[in-house]
Design an enzyme around this catalytic site. Sequence first.
Site, mmCIF file in Angstrom:
data_model
loop_
_atom_site.group_PDB
_atom_site.id
_atom_site.type_symbol
_atom_site.label_atom_id
_atom_site.label_comp_id
_atom_site.label_asym_id
_atom_site.label_seq_id
_atom_site.Cartn_x
_atom_site.Cartn_y
_atom_site.Cartn_z
ATOM 1 N N ASP A 8 2.080 -12.842 2.137
ATOM 2 C CA ASP A 8 1.418 -11.885 3.030
ATOM 3 C C ASP A 8 0.911 -10.752 2.128
ATOM 4 O O ASP A 8 1.260 -10.682 0.947
ATOM 5 C CB ASP A 8 2.435 -11.348 4.055
ATOM 6 N N SER A 9 0.134 -9.847 2.712
ATOM 7 C CA SER A 9 -0.338 -8.693 1.933
ATOM 8 C C SER A 9 0.811 -7.748 1.597
ATOM 9 O O SER A 9 0.690 -6.915 0.704
ATOM 10 C CB SER A 9 -1.381 -7.939 2.754
ATOM 11 N N CYS A 72 0.363 -14.505 7.290
ATOM 12 C CA CYS A 72 -0.626 -13.448 7.432
ATOM 13 C C CYS A 72 -1.796 -14.009 8.241
ATOM 14 O O CYS A 72 -2.416 -14.996 7.832
ATOM 15 C CB CYS A 72 -1.088 -13.018 6.039
ATOM 16 N N GLU A 153 4.205 -0.348 6.081
ATOM 17 C CA GLU A 153 4.642 -0.533 4.682
ATOM 18 C C GLU A 153 5.345 0.719 4.152
ATOM 19 O O GLU A 153 6.233 0.638 3.319
ATOM 20 C CB GLU A 153 3.452 -0.874 3.772
ATOM 21 N N CYS A 185 -0.842 -9.728 14.021
ATOM 22 C CA CYS A 185 -0.624 -9.398 12.609
ATOM 23 C C CYS A 185 0.884 -9.450 12.406
ATOM 24 O O CYS A 185 1.641 -8.945 13.253
ATOM 25 C CB CYS A 185 -1.147 -7.995 12.309
ATOM 26 N N HIS A 187 2.801 -7.895 10.597
ATOM 27 C CA HIS A 187 3.480 -6.600 10.443
ATOM 28 C C HIS A 187 3.887 -6.015 11.806
ATOM 29 O O HIS A 187 4.833 -5.229 11.890
ATOM 30 C CB HIS A 187 2.558 -5.577 9.772
HETATM 31 N N1 DGL Z 1 0.391 -9.182 7.949
HETATM 32 C C1 DGL Z 1 -1.037 -9.310 7.776
HETATM 33 C C2 DGL Z 1 -1.642 -10.070 8.960
HETATM 34 O O1 DGL Z 1 -0.922 -10.766 9.654
HETATM 35 C C3 DGL Z 1 -1.556 -7.946 7.468
HETATM 36 C C4 DGL Z 1 -2.939 -7.894 7.012
HETATM 37 C C5 DGL Z 1 -3.284 -6.657 6.250
HETATM 38 O O2 DGL Z 1 -2.791 -6.500 5.143
HETATM 39 O O3 DGL Z 1 -4.126 -5.885 6.748
HETATM 40 O O4 DGL Z 1 -2.835 -10.063 9.192
#
Ligand code: DGL
Length: 258
Positions: A8-9, A72, A153, A185, A187
């Site tokens: 993931d990011s 992600c 984050e 998302c 997150h």
């Molecule tokens: N967790 C990522 C998602 O599901 C986050 C994307 C991001 O970094 O903007 O899209």
Amino acid sequence: MLKIGVFDSGLGGLTVVKALSQVIKGADVFYVADTKNAPYGEKTPEQILQYSLNITNYLIETHDIDALILACNTATAFAIKELRERYPHLIIIGTEPGIKPAIAQTKTGKVGVLATPATLSGDKYQGLVRELSLGKDIVFYEQGCPGLVEQIEKGETKSKRTKALLEAWLSPMQENRVDTIVLGCTHYPLVTEMIKEIMVCDIQLIETGSAIAKRLLSLSNVVNHENHGALSITIHSTDSINTDIIDTILTDYILHIL
Ligand code: DGL
């Protein structure tokens, strides 16, 4: 031993790892948090594809993975097709906003979708909504949430600033009697409590981690995975990470943080 690469990011994808940990046993999970390039949701499709390819190559070359989970939604939208073409022998599972369960569960026919701006504008998401809502009386209230990934984050899941952002985004959903919200998302499950508090009414929040875990379990028999024994989780990041967040998501695990 089944080797699972997950990326993931940032740390949001650990919500998917948590769901995996409830279903998958006797495997090694190698998680990459690409914090150097986060947030993906505000990057171009070309950048998102490149980050995804780089991480996948790293996971294959360094950890010899059998399965890859794109934890992600944004990376899935822009990279999964290319990854499947390049690595036909790898089990590859992506994350998509849970539009299907939301349509099945809504009673008011009003569904909210919170996701990154990139996910919402991508053809994959647009096609999914078109296909699944065809002939159904459902109205979607879509909301991009720029800045929310960064707040999470930073560990600001309960802060005033995060609450103010969410209040503004959720207000049209409240006014229109939305009863189901898709967390598009990985997150966003980390601000579930705050969303519920703001919406006040009884709201269903849809996330897809457990569906991904079940899908992986069903596909893992092709590599003779027996699904018993301990699960090992190693976390690698491309820049600094907030380890407090990790502790709140994966409470029962001894983690290896690289
Ligand atoms: N967790 C990522 C998602 O599901 C986050 C994307 C991001 O970094 O903007 O899209």
